[in-house]
Design an enzyme around this catalytic site. Structure first.
Site, PDB file in Angstrom:
ATOM      1  CD  GLU A 289       1.471  -5.881   5.200  1.00  0.00           C
ATOM      2  OE1 GLU A 289       2.303  -6.764   5.483  1.00  0.00           O
ATOM      3  OE2 GLU A 289       0.790  -5.917   4.153  1.00  0.00           O
TER       4      GLU A 289
ATOM      5  CD  GLU B 200      -2.365  -7.868   2.358  1.00  0.00           C
ATOM      6  OE1 GLU B 200      -2.085  -6.673   2.104  1.00  0.00           O
ATOM      7  OE2 GLU B 200      -3.012  -8.220   3.348  1.00  0.00           O
TER       8      GLU B 200
ATOM      9  CB  ALA C 157      -0.862  -0.015   1.262  1.00  0.00           C
TER      10      ALA C 157
ATOM     11  N   GLY D  33       0.718  -5.224   0.677  1.00  0.00           N
ATOM     12  CA  GLY D  33      -0.431  -5.243  -0.235  1.00  0.00           C
ATOM     13  C   GLY D  33      -0.073  -5.803  -1.604  1.00  0.00           C
TER      14      GLY D  33
END
Ligand code: 3H9
Length: 727
Positions: free
Chosen positions: A124, A104, A60, A101
């Site tokens: 994270e 992911e 992210a 992310g």
């Protein structure tokens, strides 16, 4: 943004958001849009997701955290579900790194192929949060609960090959191969094969039955290693849901965990730390140079003068950075011992597979033992690492100045001494600087570089560049006694013995510090590094107990309060771990054991001075240990010795093991609130007065509080500069 293209029947969606392809809001919008296009196009049979440029998405966009835009749809989880739901095979083509992310998204794809050189991971936790786009629920379904707990709670990056061995990566593309082409061919070969079991939300966690046992194991390990941090524990709790709940309910538990962590001061501190770590390389020496304008000199060879513990570590760092490394000791026995250690260390790194055979051989052949200064006349950089004595250092610099070529930079590894005075022993003060490594220098990541009054832009740029080549967190600071790290630390140790005098024993003070998150308390650290170090410094200053003429009050040095407990210890031979006793005793291991003898020394001292020990709260101990250090940090900023508060925080995180989840001393002050910190400092100053100058409130701290309350840490320096330019 993202780019959409077609290679016959295969759609290629490439994230294009340099430098790291972070999944910013505009990228997410494009990804959803292009997935819909590919899904709707009858001529598309399969979809490849990849990254343009350096890497697959690394996660992210961290800059969006704590801003409303991070929540703006589509979210990463929306894209993960769109990838999974697709009726056409979706393939993640990983090069560079697939992190957070990014991984992911790859877990949303039906297949993952990766370059052998790439890295994967869910880091994270290092930002004080958890994988919030399904990672906590999807990773355990592929690599099992045990592995997923390890990966997520520690947040390490793993080679793609390791991912392949655990079933996360379906195919590895060898170095030099074309990942995109391979992914297209792979995707095409998967057309028509059922996607059911490739959709991770349909799959169950393989080792779910062991969930309680695994939780207990990982909670224990995490507790030991990441003392006091919240995120690793929440990560484990949320991963546990993957074994106990449906995918949908597990996602809800992930969402709630993420909300808790995002709201915590810990995640803000960790994100601050992430950017601070990168900010320090954008150095500034006001009035001399900055990172954008100054050019480093090319350094091919480094000489390390003095092969004690520090010199050996510096030489290993130099060799690791690929430099021809001259190791200098005038005494042949000391030279042989130093070289033997360095060569042995390289072999150990090779045995442990930390370096390859070729690297080890290259490092071994780059060592050049030298027993006279004449032998290093042509090196580009000299790093002097003899013991802390101004007279000796000046003598050495005078000699080096005479023998070294005019372009050689002369740096000192001093941890406290005045760089300008050292430079004055040479005719090239513009080529003199400080490079303060931390022991053990080949392991500790911090390098505190010091510029002197006359250091040139090129000299500063060169020592900063060398730090980067040695892969150190390199922070540039100005010249003063103790520079940034040790100047602040001095007051931490001063106050610690005052607490002993009044109220507590060493183990009580240390417990407060380890509960706060330090790996070791102040007294354990003292024992580890040797209590004689501080004693030597105090002897140099003429203030130890033994040096005082008869009749000198034990608890005063001039007008200043003094506590001689540390002197008593050293005078009784309690030098620390190396002799098995110091503030603690050690019985054949490094474990500190509270020692009744130390209590006796403290008790007798208290009785002699009619001190009745009082109850002291953990809060008071913590404030008295940390606030003088913070106050000094503000004085350092005020004097321009550090250019920014994050420079100080990185020095503390990487040099003094300050717990990362509280950001560092300056960020911690911001978290507490500057008005509150100042209030406590003022109370102590009022009570102690001139005898304890470390409690005298910093002018900068006082000004900030009086005029701005608790301004954001990013604004401290701009506000001060504005104020100074007006006055
Ligand atoms: C996440 O994904 C959450 C999700 O689970 C779900 C949420 C709902 N964002 O480090 P470098 C910048 S959390 C924004 O010097 P390297 C960086 O600041 C994320 N910016 O390169 C720097 O900018 P500047 C999980 C980012 O080669 C520039 O890129 N992922 C981001 O030494 C170059 O970076 C991570 O935690 C980002 N995500 O190291 C991975 N990443 O030039 C974070 C980098 O202005 N990234 N930048 O200073 C890294 O660990 C390193 O960048 C990496 C490369 C190892 C990839």
């Amino acid at each position: 943004m993202a780019l959409y293209s077609r290679e016959d029947d295969v759609a290629i969606i490439a994230v294009n958001n340099p430098p790291m392809n972070a999944l910013s809001h505009h990228v997410r919008k494009d990804l959803i849009k292009f997935l819909k296009v590919a899904e709707a196009d009858e001529n598309v049979t399969a979809i490849v997701l990849c990254g343009d440029g350096r890497t697959f998405p690394v996660g992210a966009d961290i800059k969006e955290f704590h801003k409303s835009v991070s929540a703006l749809g589509p979210t990463i989880i929306d894209i993960v579900h769109a990838l999974e739901k697709s009726s056409k095979p979706t393939v993640a083509a990983i090069h560079g790194s697939a992190l957070g992310g990014g991984l992911e998204l790859a877990l949303g794809c039906h297949y993952r192929i990766a370059m052998s050189t790439s890295k994967v991971g869910l880091p994270e936790v290092k930002l004080g949060i958890l994988p919030g786009a399904g990672g906590t629920q999807r990773l355990p379904r592929v690599i099992g609960l045990d592995n997923a707990m390890k990966w997520i709670a520690y947040g390490h990056h793993h080679p793609a090959g390791v991912g392949a061995s655990l079933g996360l990566i379906d195919r590895i593309v060898a170095k030099g191969g074309d990942i995109r082409r391979s992914a297209i061919l792979f995707a095409r070969s998967m057309v028509g094969k059922g996607l059911g079991q490739r959709r991770l939300s349909n799959v169950s966690v393989p080792d779910a039955s062991k969930v309680e046992e695994l939780m207990a194991k990982h909670l224990k390990e995490v507790g030991l290693r990441t003392r006091g941090a919240l995120a690793p524990v929440v990560c484990l709790q949320v991963i546990k849901s993957s074994a106990l709940l449906s995918y949908k309910d597990g996602l809800e538990s992930e969402r709630q965990g993420m909300m808790t962590l995002l709201a915590s001061s810990e995640s803000k501190a960790q994100i601050y730390s992430f950017f601070s770590e990168r900010q320090v390389s954008k150095w500034n020496a006001p009035g001399i140079a900055n990172h954008a304008t100054a050019k480093p000199m090319q350094v091919r060879s480094i000489a390390v003068v003095g092969l004690g513990t520090m010199g050996r570590g510096i030489a290993i760092s130099s060799l690791k950075a690929g430099k021809k490394t001259y190791v200098v000791e005038l005494n042949s026995k000391a030279l042989a011992a130093g070289v033997k250690y360095i060569r042995g260390y390289i072999e150990t790194m090779k045995k442990r597979a930390q370096i390859s055979e070729e690297q080890a051989a290259a490092m071994q052949s780059a060592i050049i033992p030298v027993s006279s200064y004449n032998g290093i006349a042509n090196v580009d950089l000299v790093i002097e690492a003899v013991f802390e004595n101004m007279k000796i250092k000046k003598e050495i610099f005078g000699k080096l100045d005479k023998v070294c070529k005019p372009s050689t930079i002369l740096a000192s590894n001093t941890s406290t001494l005045d760089i300008d005075e050292i430079a004055s022993a040479t005719k090239r003060p513009e080529k003199v600087a400080g490079m303060h490594f931390f022991a053990p220098a080949h392991i500790m990541l911090l390098l505190e570089n010091i510029y002197g009054r006359k250091s040139s832009a090129e000299t500063i740029a060169t020592i900063m560049d060398i730090g980067k080549q040695m892969k150190k967190i390199t922070v540039l600071v100005g010249n003063c006694v103790g520079f940034v790290g040790n100047r602040m630390y001095g007051y931490y140790t001063t106050e610690s013995v005052f607490i002993l005098e009044e109220a507590a024993y060493p183990e009580q003070v240390d417990k407060v510090l380890t509960d706060y998150g330090f790996a070791m308390g102040r007294f354990q650290v003292g024992d580890l590094s040797g209590n004689d170090i501080g004693y030597k410094i105090r002897t140099g200053l003429g203030i130890t107990h033994k040096q005082q003429p008869a009749g000198t009050p034990e608890r005063k040095r001039g007008v200043l309060r003094y506590c001689p407990l540390g002197d008593f210890l050293v005078e009784k031979g309690r030098l620390g771990l190396k002799v098995g006793k110091g503030w603690y005793k050690y019985e054949g291991s490094r474990t500190p054991i509270p020692d009744p003898e130390v209590r006796k020394i403290i008790d007798e001292y208290r009785t002699r001075h009619h001190i009745v020990p009082r109850d002291i709260s953990s809060e008071e101990v913590l404030q008295r240990m940390l606030y003088p250090l913070i106050n000094e940090g503000f004085k350092i900023l005020e004097e321009g010795i550090a250019a920014n508060p994050w420079d100080i925080d990185m020095i503390y995180q990487y040099g003094y093991a300050w717990p990362r989840h509280t950001g560092g001393p300056m960020y911690y002050a911001f978290t507490i609130g500057l008005p509150q910190v100042l209030k406590v400092i003022e109370e102590h100053w009022k009570a102690a007065g001139a005898s304890e100058p470390h409690w005298q409130p910093s002018t900068m701290l006082t000004w900030l509080v009086e005029n701005h309350g608790n301004p954001d840490i990013s604004q401290w320096m701009p506000l001060m500069q504005k104020h100074k330019s007006k006055t």
